[in-house]
Scaffold this motif. Structure first.
Motif, PDB file in Angstrom:
ATOM      1  N   SER A 126       1.392   8.680  -8.147  1.00 34.93           N
ATOM      2  CA  SER A 126       2.763   8.769  -7.648  1.00 34.93           C
ATOM      3  C   SER A 126       2.868   9.784  -6.522  1.00 34.93           C
ATOM      4  CB  SER A 126       3.719   9.139  -8.791  1.00 34.93           C
ATOM      5  OG  SER A 126       3.644   8.200  -9.844  1.00 34.93           O
ATOM      6  N   ALA A 130       3.842   8.943  -2.635  1.00 34.68           N
ATOM      7  CA  ALA A 130       5.022   9.567  -2.037  1.00 34.68           C
ATOM      8  C   ALA A 130       4.657  10.396  -0.803  1.00 34.68           C
ATOM      9  CB  ALA A 130       5.730  10.441  -3.069  1.00 34.68           C
ATOM     10  N   MET A 217       3.357   2.671  -5.417  1.00 34.14           N
ATOM     11  CA  MET A 217       4.346   3.625  -4.920  1.00 34.14           C
ATOM     12  C   MET A 217       4.609   3.416  -3.426  1.00 34.14           C
ATOM     13  SD  MET A 217       6.440   6.125  -5.331  1.00 34.14           S
ATOM     14  CE  MET A 217       6.117   7.031  -6.853  1.00 34.14           C
ATOM     15  N   VAL A 220       6.761   0.339  -3.018  1.00 34.05           N
ATOM     16  CA  VAL A 220       8.157   0.568  -3.383  1.00 34.05           C
ATOM     17  C   VAL A 220       8.853   1.447  -2.353  1.00 34.05           C
ATOM     18  CG1 VAL A 220       9.682   1.611  -5.107  1.00 34.05           C
ATOM     19  CG2 VAL A 220       7.739   0.224  -5.835  1.00 34.05           C
ATOM     20  N   MET A 221       8.155   2.484  -1.866  1.00 26.12           N
ATOM     21  CA  MET A 221       8.754   3.385  -0.888  1.00 26.12           C
ATOM     22  C   MET A 221       9.100   2.676   0.414  1.00 26.12           C
ATOM     23  SD  MET A 221       9.088   6.444  -2.207  1.00 26.12           S
ATOM     24  CE  MET A 221       9.147   7.602  -0.844  1.00 26.12           C
ATOM     25  N   VAL A 226      14.918   1.073  -1.121  1.00 27.11           N
ATOM     26  CA  VAL A 226      14.630   2.483  -0.881  1.00 27.11           C
ATOM     27  C   VAL A 226      15.107   2.882   0.513  1.00 27.11           C
ATOM     28  CG1 VAL A 226      12.785   4.181  -0.578  1.00 27.11           C
ATOM     29  CG2 VAL A 226      12.737   2.622  -2.522  1.00 27.11           C
ATOM     30  N   ILE A 240      12.664   8.817  -5.784  1.00 30.01           N
ATOM     31  CA  ILE A 240      11.517   8.581  -6.666  1.00 30.01           C
ATOM     32  C   ILE A 240      11.962   8.486  -8.115  1.00 30.01           C
ATOM     33  CG2 ILE A 240       9.392   9.621  -7.546  1.00 30.01           C
ATOM     34  CD1 ILE A 240       8.915  10.746  -4.756  1.00 30.01           C
ATOM     35  N   HIS A 243      14.614   5.172  -8.363  1.00 26.95           N
ATOM     36  CA  HIS A 243      14.243   3.839  -7.874  1.00 26.95           C
ATOM     37  C   HIS A 243      12.755   3.507  -8.001  1.00 26.95           C
ATOM     38  CE1 HIS A 243      18.273   3.545  -6.138  1.00 26.95           C
ATOM     39  NE2 HIS A 243      18.083   4.719  -5.561  1.00 26.95           N
ATOM     40  N   CYS A 244      11.902   4.512  -7.994  1.00 31.53           N
ATOM     41  CA  CYS A 244      10.466   4.242  -7.893  1.00 31.53           C
ATOM     42  C   CYS A 244       9.741   4.256  -9.237  1.00 31.53           C
ATOM     43  CB  CYS A 244       9.807   5.250  -6.945  1.00 31.53           C
ATOM     44  SG  CYS A 244      10.420   5.149  -5.254  1.00 31.53           S
ATOM     45  N   ASN A 247       9.818   1.173 -11.460  1.00 33.45           N
ATOM     46  CA  ASN A 247       9.161   0.011 -10.866  1.00 33.45           C
ATOM     47  C   ASN A 247       7.645   0.122 -10.880  1.00 33.45           C
ATOM     48  OD1 ASN A 247      11.298  -1.911  -9.530  1.00 33.45           O
ATOM     49  ND2 ASN A 247      12.020   0.160  -9.119  1.00 33.45           N
TER      50      ASN A 247
END
Length: 330
Positions: A126, A130, A217, A220-221, A226, A240, A243-244, A247
């Motif tokens: 993660s 990020a 990650m 998704v980002m 997002v 994060i 929303h992250c 998922n």
């Protein structure tokens, strides 16, 4: 809706039972057609050679060597379900007693390694996702690639040399202190002896979870929702958290529960390095000593734990994403 959930649960149990049956049948028939001679394994080659043909025939009838393979399998399976796993040829004790004794320390060590690898892998993955492109990402990715290409036994030897031989802060091996009676061994003693084996298993297991979570990650980002959250002024930590994580949790959990079999496979080598008396070392001894009852017992118990872990993952999916529990899909 409840009837649908109950039906789904029963189908899951039936699927696990069929998988365990398939693994048991495959293990039994592979061992049955192997070069292992059941008479020689039970009485020894020297004693078997000194027997007359009549005595050999009586032994074959006693051990069921002349019984058809299918009949032998179902007889063994029925006894196994009733709790009679047979008698170990090496230990001259019931297989169930040996499995309980070996699993007492081995499963705790493997569970610790499994939790550490999953937790650390998810956190590092993660963080790397990020911080894509930054030094944190490069450091974590480099570590993961290095560990992914490092055999577990080599890492175990390295940890043994550093912390036991050079620094002398952790025991060299075994699951309990040498020369101490079993009644005097504390939980702290067992925990200290499990540190290095658990570390060797977890450090190599972190890489798969970390790399997979990093990719999810990043995906998704870069998603639309997002970007919309950023446009509303939400900071990275809030994005994060809200929303992250949910998922990326499901794919990471799927991979983590699938790694249960890898933990068992790695424990075979790690326990040999540290002389840790667990299921892995018992499996090696059973294979080298042609101990068929013990080998079959370990195979079936391992299959139950692996498939049971995957079934538990299916239950946890509904806690993370209620849509799965309702059967709406994701």
């Amino acid at each position: 809706m409840k009837e649908k959930q109950i039906q789904k649960f029963l189908m899951g149990i039936l699927r696990v039972a069929l998988l365990i049956f398939g693994v048991s049948a495959a293990a039994f028939f592979l061992l049955a057609i192997s070069p292992i001679d059941p008479l020689q394994s039970n009485v020894g080659q020297g004693a078997l050679g000194a027997m007359s043909q009549e005595q050999v025939e009586k032994l074959k009838a006693y051990w069921g060597a002349d019984t058809p393979m299918i009949q032998r399998f179902f007889t063994w399976a029925w006894d196994f379900v009733r709790g009679d796993m047979g008698v170990s040829l090496l230990y001259r004790r019931k297989v169930s007693e040996i499995l309980w004794e070996k699993a007492a320390g081995s499963l705790g060590m493997m569970a610790l390694a499994w939790l550490l690898s999953g937790g650390m892998g998810f956190f590092l993955g993660s963080l790397a996702g990020a911080k894509q492109g930054k030094w944190q990402d490069r450091l974590i990715t480099g570590y993961s690639l290095l560990m992914a290409s490092t055999p577990a036994f080599f890492l175990a030897l390295l940890l043994l040399m550093i912390f036991s031989v050079w620094l002398k802060i952790l025991p060299v091996g075994f699951s309990v202190p040498v020369g101490v009676e079993a009644s005097q061994v504390s939980f702290a003693d067992r925990a200290v002896h499990a540190i290095l084996p658990a570390a060797a298993l977890s450090l190599t297991g972190i890489s798969n979870i970390a790399l997979h979570t990093r990719e999810k990650m990043i995906e998704v980002m870069e998603s639309d929702y997002v970007l919309f959250a950023r446009a509303r002024g939400e900071d990275t930590r809030r994005i994060i958290r809200r929303h992250c994580l949910r998922n990326i949790a499901l794919p990471a959990m799927t991979l983590q529960f699938a790694s249960v079999s890898e933990i068992f496979g790695g424990s075979v080598l790690v326990e040999q390095v540290f002389s840790y008396p667990g299921l892995g070392q018992a499996a090696v001894n059973a294979g080298l000593g042609s101990d068929v009852p013990l080998l079959l017992g370990i195979t079936v118990v391992t299959a139950v734990l692996v498939f049971g872990g995957n079934a538990l993952a299916n239950l946890l999916y509904g806690m993370i994403d209620p849509r799965i529990k309702r059967g709406d899909g994701i």
